[in-house]
Scaffold this motif. Structure first.
Motif, PDB file in Angstrom:
ATOM      1  N   GLY A   1       0.940  -1.213  -0.052  1.00  0.00           N
ATOM      2  CA  GLY A   1      -0.040  -0.022   0.096  1.00  0.00           C
ATOM      3  C   GLY A   1       0.964   1.248   0.093  1.00  0.00           C
ATOM      4  O   GLY A   1       1.890   1.335   0.764  1.00  0.00           O
TER       5      GLY A   1
ATOM      6  N   VAL B   1      -2.990   0.459  -4.596  1.00  0.00           N
ATOM      7  CA  VAL B   1      -2.594  -0.808  -3.949  1.00  0.00           C
ATOM      8  C   VAL B   1      -1.891  -1.698  -5.065  1.00  0.00           C
ATOM      9  O   VAL B   1      -2.695  -1.742  -5.999  1.00  0.00           O
TER      10      VAL B   1
ATOM     11  N   VAL C   1      -2.786   4.554   1.806  1.00  0.00           N
ATOM     12  CA  VAL C   1      -3.195   3.579   2.243  1.00  0.00           C
ATOM     13  C   VAL C   1      -2.068   3.115   3.409  1.00  0.00           C
ATOM     14  O   VAL C   1      -1.094   2.939   3.258  1.00  0.00           O
TER      15      VAL C   1
ATOM     16  N   VAL D   1      -2.554  -3.044   5.541  1.00  0.00           N
ATOM     17  CA  VAL D   1      -3.075  -4.103   4.686  1.00  0.00           C
ATOM     18  C   VAL D   1      -2.994  -5.355   5.268  1.00  0.00           C
ATOM     19  O   VAL D   1      -2.135  -5.768   6.068  1.00  0.00           O
TER      20      VAL D   1
ATOM     21  N   THR E   1      -7.713  -3.340   2.923  1.00  0.00           N
ATOM     22  CA  THR E   1      -6.924  -2.068   3.251  1.00  0.00           C
ATOM     23  C   THR E   1      -7.746  -1.061   3.851  1.00  0.00           C
ATOM     24  O   THR E   1      -8.904  -0.802   3.987  1.00  0.00           O
TER      25      THR E   1
END
Length: 700
Positions: A164, A169, A196, A199, A209
């Motif tokens: 991420g 992603v 992000v 994850v 995520t």
């Protein structure tokens, strides 16, 4: 006749909260690695009641970002150029380290089947290492991306890595080093990027995520498409953790709320599909941002963040325990004769003059609001309110007020590993990672003078445990290699007397050390669950015996003032009293099962009533008192016989006082004074930034 004991409450310990950056749990060892923002790593033992068993001190030069367990090995990554580090837990030092391509390490993950580590860096590289055969070898790096790797996770088979970063992603092939799928997260505002933060990857290659929009998004890793998303929070989702059966997960972040989501199966148009729905949420686990979550069992979850507290909650998010950001015991040492107390902080120590009480007492009126819903009273306006009861409490008037005599900072603000003060208050010693300091503390005419002893023998090196003898004539030190050194204190110099190799009797770090008032007995306790007894013969200590090995480590040691009895409290809250002369178990009470969540860290004995054992547990003072039918039967140390049900009843256990503050240290002083070191929860939060405030209905 009822014996009167003075309870001396001390509230001068003002340690600052140290935030927690990352948590990592080892199922093989039942240990939790806690990385704090001062870059120290605390190793918590969760086999029984949780307690800090060892601490790897942090340094500013080696700024750590995350920690990771690999079987029984501990690794960490650094953002200051130290790369990937493996730690030796028995010496608390670096065992191996390898540099990273991309310099600063940001995230780390381990795949058990392939025995490989993935490390994401600030420069956008993912480094792959092999850790098989108790070794550490560089394997390869994957293609570079433009942005930093914020988080990464192996898939179930270990042939792919999910990462991420900013606005994306990505799924990487380890074999080719290329990106297989790139999935865009989108933005709420086109001028504000989406990060992000965390994850997780399930067995069926479902990717979960959490990002800066407060969304938890579900992706299909096989084809690289989005499946679903939920608006879990209004602020950043900083951490995610998945249950063992992978049918539920927990998430949290800036909003300080832990939420649980469970997987259900729905049917639409005669087709079944999985859907994640919120099952529970919990407020007030923390006062500030929650940065990390981890599962320590199928029914317990640990959360931590900026406020520095460890919150242990059940699988249904019912709070079980909150553990404060305190240092490893012992961090408070008293000088009985001089009425001084040494308080240890992360990089400095303080010495306080304790208050003294007059014989006369005064009464104070206390107003307490009842907690019972049925206990109500009607006020003048006819409104029912909880009843308020007036109670009086007696306090001694002070003849001498507490005063801080000394604040001594370590050289270069290094982390203080241990510190102590002699019984007469004339000697002070402390140790850091690189230096060992000894001072003569002069208190004539109430004008403190600190004189550093420069003629220190070369044998006196840095140590992790130290203690002065009760006659203030000797200094005992133990280093991380389990070598004990004993020095005699002369006027202004030290003279080496004896070196004891403890490796033959202990296979792990010495975490407790105590000596009797007459200096005849010297006791060592290690994390390998061993307690060894040494006696003084012709000015040399010789080994007598190792006590029966217990199923868990000792958490507190205490020798009787006038009798050859040793009290040992263990992590399973078993207290055993040993007779050191005849070597048998003299007394062994059991505590209630509901007290097993809180370790006994301090234990003391009333010198005029040796049948009373006083100890602190959580925020209360407890007493175990032997009854008239005391068991006089000698239990052989070799046979390790346990008590029968009839013998267990020959003592009483009760809580004599509960504190509204944190009770962090308990110690006996003089003949009739009990010191209780308290910590105000409010003072812990004073140095922290202002948290996110949520508007609650009905409040301003």
């Amino acid at each position: 006749m009822v014996r009167e004991i003075k309870l001396h409450g001390i509230k001068c310990y003002n340690i600052l909260a140290r935030g927690i950056k990352h948590l990592a749990y080892s199922k093989e060892l039942s240990k939790l690695a806690v990385l704090r923002n001062d870059f120290s790593i605390e190793i918590w033992n969760f086999t029984n009641a949780p307690f800090i068993e060892r601490v790897i001190p942090g340094t500013i030069d080696c700024a750590l970002e995350q920690v990771c367990w690999i079987d029984k090995r501990l690794f960490s990554i650094s953002i200051s150029g130290f790369g990937l580090i493996e730690w030796d837990l028995k010496t608390l030092s670096v065992k191996r380290k390898l540099m990273l391509t991309g310099d600063k390490g940001i995230c780390i993950d381990y795949h058990k089947k392939t025995q490989r580590i993935a490390v994401g860096t600030e420069e956008g590289f993912i480094n792959i290492f092999d850790v098989s055969d108790d070794d550490l070898q560089y394997v390869k790096i994957l293609d570079r991306q433009d942005n930093r790797i914020v988080c990464c996770k192996f898939n179930e088979s270990g042939d792919s890595i999910v990462s991420g970063s900013t606005d994306a992603v990505k799924i990487w092939s380890i074999k080719t080093g290329h990106v297989i799928h790139k999935m865009s997260t989108g933005r709420v505002d086109k001028f504000q990027e989406t990060i992000v933060w965390c994850v997780q990857v399930l067995k069926d290659f479902t990717i979960i995520t959490g990002d800066s929009r407060g969304r938890v998004t579900f992706w299909d890793g096989n084809i690289g498409t989005q499946i679903d998303w939920v608006q879990a929070s209004n602020e950043d989702i900083m951490c995610l953790t998945v249950s063992e059966d992978q049918n539920s997960f927990f998430c949290s972040g800036v909003e300080q709320v832990v939420r649980k989501y469970v997987k259900i199966t729905n049917t639409r148009d005669n087709q079944k599909f999985d859907q994640w729905i919120r099952n529970a949420k919990r407020y007030k686990l923390h006062t500030h941002d929650i940065l990390t979550l981890t599962m320590i069992s199928d029914y317990q979850i640990v959360s931590a963040g900026i406020d520095g507290f460890l919150s242990i909650a059940s699988n249904e998010l019912k709070i079980i325990e909150r553990i404060g950001p305190f240092l490893k015991h012992p961090f408070a040492v008293t000088a009985d004769e001089a009425r001084l107390m040494l308080l240890m902080y992360t990089n400095y120590i303080e010495v306080w003059k304790l208050a003294e009480a007059k014989d006369e007492m005064e009464e104070k009126l206390l107003r307490q609001q009842s907690n019972e819903e049925t206990d109500l009273e009607e006020d003048d306006d006819g409104i029912l309110k909880p009843a308020v009861t007036n109670t009086t409490s007696q306090y001694y008037k002070m003849s001498v007020f507490p005063e801080k005599y000394l604040e001594l900072r370590s050289k270069g603000d290094e982390t203080v590993l241990c510190a102590t003060i002699s019984t007469n208050g004339k000697w002070i010693a402390y140790s850091t990672l690189t230096t060992m300091r000894l001072f003569h503390f002069d208190l004539e005419n109430n004008k403190p003078q600190l004189i550093r002893i420069k003629n220190i023998p070369d044998d006196l090196s840095t140590c992790i445990q130290m203690k002065f003898s009760c006659d203030s004539n000797s200094l005992i030190t133990v280093d991380s290699k389990r070598i004990c050194k004993i020095f005699d204190l002369c006027s202004n110099e030290l003279e080496h007397r004896q070196t004891i190799e403890l490796n033959e009797y202990h296979n792990d770090i010495i975490h407790h050390l105590t000596i009797s008032n007459c200096s005849k007995y010297l006791i060592f306790a290690s994390l390998y669950n061993n307690v060894s007894v040494w006696t003084l013969k012709k000015k040399k200590y010789t080994h007598v015996k190792n006590l029966p090995k217990h199923i868990c480590p000792a958490t507190a040691l205490k020798l009787h003032n006038s009798k050859p009895y040793l009290l040992v409290a263990y992590a399973n809250n078993r207290i055993i009293e040993f007779n050191l002369e005849e070597l048998y178990i003299q007394f062994s009470p059991y505590l209630a099962e509901d007290s097993s969540r809180h370790a006994i860290l301090d234990i003391c004995i009333d010198p005029e009533n040796p049948d009373a054992i006083i100890f602190s547990q959580k925020n209360s003072i407890n007493i175990i008192k032997r009854g008239d039918g005391e068991n006089d039967a000698k239990k052989s140390v070799k046979k390790k016989k346990l008590q029968t049900d009839e013998e267990k009843l020959k003592y009483t256990h009760r809580i004599v006082k509960k504190f509204d503050t944190y009770l962090i240290h308990l110690e006996w002083l003089g003949e009739s004074e009990l010191l209780a070191l308290e910590m105000n929860p409010v003072s812990l939060m004073e140095n922290l930034p202002a948290p996110l405030r949520r508007k609650v209905f009905g409040t301003m």
